[in-house]
Design a protein around this motif. Structure first.
Motif, mmCIF file in Angstrom:
data_model
loop_
_atom_site.group_PDB
_atom_site.id
_atom_site.type_symbol
_atom_site.label_atom_id
_atom_site.label_comp_id
_atom_site.label_asym_id
_atom_site.label_seq_id
_atom_site.Cartn_x
_atom_site.Cartn_y
_atom_site.Cartn_z
ATOM 1 N N TYR A 244 0.831 -1.204 0.000
ATOM 2 C CA TYR A 244 0.000 0.000 0.000
ATOM 3 C C TYR A 244 0.872 1.263 0.000
ATOM 4 C CZ TYR A 244 -3.545 3.303 1.642
ATOM 5 O OH TYR A 244 -4.379 4.365 1.763
ATOM 6 N N ARG A 245 1.922 1.258 0.866
ATOM 7 C CA ARG A 245 2.798 2.430 0.948
ATOM 8 C C ARG A 245 3.610 2.619 -0.322
ATOM 9 N NH1 ARG A 245 4.695 2.571 7.135
ATOM 10 N NH2 ARG A 245 2.591 2.256 7.905
ATOM 11 N N LEU A 246 4.082 1.484 -0.888
ATOM 12 C CA LEU A 246 4.859 1.599 -2.130
ATOM 13 C C LEU A 246 3.984 2.190 -3.226
ATOM 14 C CD1 LEU A 246 6.905 -1.746 -2.130
ATOM 15 C CD2 LEU A 246 7.699 0.541 -1.557
ATOM 16 N N ALA A 247 2.711 1.747 -3.294
ATOM 17 C CA ALA A 247 1.785 2.275 -4.308
ATOM 18 C C ALA A 247 1.625 3.784 -4.122
ATOM 19 C CB ALA A 247 0.432 1.576 -4.179
ATOM 20 N N LYS A 248 1.486 4.202 -2.873
ATOM 21 C CA LYS A 248 1.324 5.634 -2.597
ATOM 22 C C LYS A 248 2.565 6.423 -2.990
ATOM 23 C CE LYS A 248 -1.104 7.830 0.606
ATOM 24 N NZ LYS A 248 -1.459 8.280 1.927
ATOM 25 N N GLU A 249 3.746 5.861 -2.650
ATOM 26 C CA GLU A 249 5.020 6.528 -2.985
ATOM 27 C C GLU A 249 5.140 6.770 -4.483
ATOM 28 O OE1 GLU A 249 8.439 6.852 -1.099
ATOM 29 O OE2 GLU A 249 6.965 7.437 0.412
ATOM 30 N N MET A 250 4.515 5.874 -5.269
ATOM 31 C CA MET A 250 4.613 6.020 -6.730
ATOM 32 C C MET A 250 3.481 6.896 -7.269
ATOM 33 S SD MET A 250 5.858 2.268 -7.985
ATOM 34 C CE MET A 250 4.634 1.294 -7.138
ATOM 35 N N GLY A 251 2.695 7.490 -6.339
ATOM 36 C CA GLY A 251 1.595 8.353 -6.769
ATOM 37 C C GLY A 251 0.368 7.558 -7.162
ATOM 38 N N GLY A 252 0.291 6.303 -6.728
ATOM 39 C CA GLY A 252 -0.846 5.465 -7.103
ATOM 40 C C GLY A 252 -1.646 5.025 -5.892
ATOM 41 N N THR A 253 -2.520 3.999 -6.099
ATOM 42 C CA THR A 253 -3.341 3.487 -4.989
ATOM 43 C C THR A 253 -3.366 1.952 -5.057
ATOM 44 O OG1 THR A 253 -5.298 3.611 -6.379
ATOM 45 C CG2 THR A 253 -4.906 5.485 -4.906
ATOM 46 N N LEU A 254 -3.743 1.367 -3.901
ATOM 47 C CA LEU A 254 -3.961 -0.081 -3.878
ATOM 48 C C LEU A 254 -5.281 -0.312 -3.157
ATOM 49 C CD1 LEU A 254 -2.901 -2.929 -4.437
ATOM 50 C CD2 LEU A 254 -1.766 -2.869 -2.206
ATOM 51 N N GLU A 255 -6.224 -0.989 -3.816
ATOM 52 C CA GLU A 255 -7.554 -1.190 -3.241
ATOM 53 C C GLU A 255 -7.896 -2.672 -3.206
ATOM 54 O OE1 GLU A 255 -9.614 2.960 -4.737
ATOM 55 O OE2 GLU A 255 -9.357 1.296 -6.107
ATOM 56 N N ALA A 256 -8.707 -3.052 -2.198
ATOM 57 C CA ALA A 256 -9.130 -4.457 -2.085
ATOM 58 C C ALA A 256 -10.645 -4.528 -2.071
ATOM 59 C CB ALA A 256 -8.579 -5.041 -0.797
ATOM 60 N N ARG A 257 -11.217 -5.527 -2.713
ATOM 61 C CA ARG A 257 -12.673 -5.726 -2.656
ATOM 62 C C ARG A 257 -12.953 -7.204 -2.943
ATOM 63 N NH1 ARG A 257 -14.946 -5.993 -7.879
ATOM 64 N NH2 ARG A 257 -13.453 -5.397 -9.505
ATOM 65 N N ASN A 258 -14.169 -7.593 -2.711
ATOM 66 C CA ASN A 258 -14.574 -8.954 -3.068
ATOM 67 C C ASN A 258 -15.281 -8.932 -4.420
ATOM 68 O OD1 ASN A 258 -13.671 -10.532 -0.862
ATOM 69 N ND2 ASN A 258 -15.267 -9.584 0.408
ATOM 70 N N HIS A 259 -15.015 -9.928 -5.209
ATOM 71 C CA HIS A 259 -15.671 -9.979 -6.533
ATOM 72 C C HIS A 259 -17.089 -10.496 -6.358
ATOM 73 C CE1 HIS A 259 -16.317 -11.030 -10.787
ATOM 74 N NE2 HIS A 259 -15.416 -10.055 -11.007
ATOM 75 N N GLU A 260 -17.998 -10.019 -7.200
ATOM 76 C CA GLU A 260 -19.404 -10.454 -7.067
ATOM 77 C C GLU A 260 -19.578 -11.972 -7.301
ATOM 78 O OE1 GLU A 260 -18.879 -7.753 -10.681
ATOM 79 O OE2 GLU A 260 -18.318 -7.708 -8.592
ATOM 80 N N ASP A 261 -18.620 -12.568 -8.082
ATOM 81 C CA ASP A 261 -18.700 -14.031 -8.302
ATOM 82 C C ASP A 261 -17.848 -14.791 -7.279
ATOM 83 O OD1 ASP A 261 -20.275 -13.471 -10.463
ATOM 84 O OD2 ASP A 261 -18.562 -13.415 -11.874
ATOM 85 N N GLY A 262 -17.384 -14.112 -6.252
ATOM 86 C CA GLY A 262 -16.576 -14.752 -5.220
ATOM 87 C C GLY A 262 -15.099 -14.489 -5.424
ATOM 88 N N GLY A 263 -14.342 -14.618 -4.330
ATOM 89 C CA GLY A 263 -12.895 -14.390 -4.410
ATOM 90 C C GLY A 263 -12.559 -12.901 -4.209
#
Ligand code: ADP
Length: 593
Positions: free
Chosen positions: A560-579
């Motif tokens: 998450y921090r590395l993504a931020k350092e590069m000016g980006g984001t990291l997000e987590a979610r559950n897929h509607e079909d599972g996983g």
């Protein structure tokens, strides 16, 4: 954090000095002028009061005695005496003399005397004094001539016999229509000089000839105000008004206007404010001279006070200014100190983060060690076998098979080199160099590192199709690899023991209006998914749902921090079909080929 800072304001005395002098002059000159105006007005007022007093005193004195000759000319004693003389009789003057002496005493005049139509004094109040007028001829005096013409004679002069200054009134004495003589009274006016009360102010009485006849200043008496021309001097001598006095001028070196009714005179080294009034009846100009030293002293005093006040105000302003400058300097220093501390802490944090990344990498390597061992042992065993076989085939002269074996050995060593290369690059420490990176390369590298683990899960499918155009992002390649290894490691763990285990990797470009161009890399698995309650804590350091010894809880927080350092984001979610689906979003480099 580096900012352009203004240097602290320095108070440069040298630069301010001419300005300060100009400011002081601009403030003090009007103050000096205003205060000298006020003082001069007051002096003018005082001079005007003095002038009124001396003017009124003189005119009252003259007016009081103007009647006397006319009164005496009507007295029988006087008339008869002169008529007798006119008729040629010899008459004893004693009775007339005593009468005149008594009248003189009562009236308070200086002298009273009678003259024949020829101007010879025949009776006088001073008959018994050494300097008696009896026998003296005053036909040259204008007052005699005016009286002989039947007028009121009036004149002022220095007495030719007494040498005392006086004012003369005279009247003709009649016997019928004939003038039998002239009666004259002389008034002493030098009392005004003695009784002048003010030591500071001076007064002068001048005639049309500019001769000072009366003055509070004994030095100025019977002297012309300004040098006389020889013609003027000759005329004065001939008039015999002032006897034989020296005619050296007092000398007014400078004359100028000093307001509405006043003049400025300089006599010697003294400056005076002069107010004058003409006394028509006596043909005199009465003037009062007020020394202007009081005006100068007052203006200098007021200006000095003004200067002191201004300097004090300036001093206070200077102290305030210096305090402000010191405060500003203090603030700048405090800010600098704070910035240095922030920079130090940031550097420390970055180091700690780098160390954490490294620790996590090493942990991941540890976990991978078994697989790597397997990956390297297998080709090693095969190489051994190929080498042994090759030795035997060489002994049998089967060079073709030897060649084939050597080719296989080369391939196997290349594969081993590839594995160690991946591990080496993974364990490298990066300072974070944001450059244009092809994300598909990062995916390939991460998959290569994870290959041993993936291969242990039977039926595991990795769905990965690189996009048609190269997916470029502004990122650090090693950091992206690190993130991907973490995400894939978690995904591999999640799909263990699942039916038809599958990991899907996708890259797509995202273009939202009014937003920066970004590129998204998603890793989806068909594992159990993430408990929705823990999603908010997922990226916190040391958050793990795994049992002790299995998970450190660092992978996602570091990613998450590395993504931020590069000016980006990291997000987590559950897929509607599972996983679970993890999406890394990075700024694009602007090109996608
Ligand atoms: P660790 O894997 O060492 O626990 P991570 O930071 O990588 O540390 O992961 C934190 C937690 O996030 C995991 O313990 C797990 O509960 C959850 N998690 C991560 N990836 C997945 C996934 N693909 N599916 C389900 N849960 C996941």
């Amino acid at each position: 954090m580096e900012q352009l800072r203004q240097p602290p304001v320095e108070y440069k005395h040298g630069a301010f000095r001419p300005l300060l002098i100009l400011f002081l002059l601009a403030a003090l000159i009007p103050l000096y002028l205003a205060s000298s105006n006020i003082a001069e007005e007051q002096l003018n007022e005082a001079a005007s009061q003095h002038l009124a007093r001396i003017y009124n005193g003189l005119s009252t004195t003259l007016a009081r005695h103007i009647y006397l000759p006319a009164l005496l000319a009507e007295q029988n004693a006087v008339k008869n005496y002169l008529s007798d003389l006119a008729d040629g009789h010899t008459t004893n003057p004693d009775a007339v003399n005593r009468y005149l002496e008594k009248s003189n005493h009562i009236a308070g005049t200086s002298d009273i005397y009678l003259m024949t139509p020829h101007g010879t004094t025949v009776a006088a109040s001073n008959w018994n004094l050494e300097q008696t007028f009896i026998g003296k001829n005053f036909s040259f005096r204008p007052y005699f001539q005016e009286a002989m013409q039947g007028k009121l004679g009036r004149y002022y002069a220095l007495g030719s016999t007494s040498k005392a200054r006086g004012y003369y009134f005279s009247r003709p004495v009649y016997d019928g229509n004939n003038v039998t003589g002239v009666v004259t009274t002389k008034i002493s006016i030098s009392d005004f000089e003695e009784n002048w009360p003010d030591e500071k102010f001076e007064f002068i009485v001048t005639g049309p000839d500019e001769m000072v006849f009366l003055s509070s200043n004994s030095q100025w008496r019977l002297r012309p105000l300004e040098p006389l021309s020889s013609a003027q001097e000759k005329a004065l001598r001939e008039s015999r008004r002032y006897g034989k006095v020296k005619l050296d001028a007092i000398g007014i070196s400078q004359k100028s206007r000093g307001g509405e009714n006043a003049l400025h005179w300089r006599i010697g080294k003294s400056d005076y404010l002069v107010q004058s009034r003409i006394m028509n009846t006596a043909n005199w100009t009465v003037s009062v001279l007020a020394p202007t030293t009081s005006v100068t002293n007052f203006s200098v005093l007021v200006t000095s006070i003004g200067l002191v006040v201004l300097l004090l105000a300036g001093l206070l302003l200077g102290v305030w200014w210096q305090r402000q400058a010191e405060r500003r300097l203090f603030e700048i220093r405090a800010r600098e100190e704070l910035e240095t501390k922030v920079e130090q802490r940031t550097a420390e944090l970055r180091l700690a983060q780098e160390n954490l990344v490294q620790a996590a990498k090493m942990a991941a390597l540890g976990e991978l060690a078994a697989g790597i061992n397997h990956e390297l042992n297998n080709p090693l065993t095969a190489i051994r076998a190929y080498a042994d076989n090759a030795t035997q085939f060489l002994a049998h002269g089967d060079s073709e098979t030897v060649e084939t074996n050597l080719g296989e050995i080369t391939k196997l060593t290349e594969r081993m080199a590839a594995i160690t290369h991946q591990l080496k690059s993974f364990s490298r420490k990066s300072q974070g160099e944001i450059v244009c990176v092809d994300l598909s390369v990062a995916v390939e590298n991460a998959l290569a590192i994870l290959h041993p683990r993936l291969s242990r899960i039977s039926d595991a499918v990795v769905e990965w199709t690189p996009p048609d155009s190269k997916p470029y992002a502004m990122a650090d390649l090693i950091w992206v690899e690190q993130i991907l290894v973490n995400l894939l490691t978690n995904a591999v763990e999640a799909i263990q023991n699942r039916e038809q285990p599958k990991i899907h990797i996708a890259i797509r470009r995202q273009m939202k209006p009014e937003q920066k161009d970004t590129i998204c890399l998603s890793v989806r698995d068909n594992g159990p998914g993430i408990d929705t309650e823990v999603i908010p804590n997922l990226f916190e350091p040391f958050f793990t749902t795994k049992s002790v010894g299995k998970g450190l809880g660092l992978g996602l927080s570091i990613s998450y921090r590395l993504a931020k350092e590069m000016g980006g984001t990291l997000e987590a979610r559950n897929h509607e079909d599972g996983g679970a689906v993890f999406t890394l979003t990075l700024p694009t480099s602007g090109k996608m080929q």
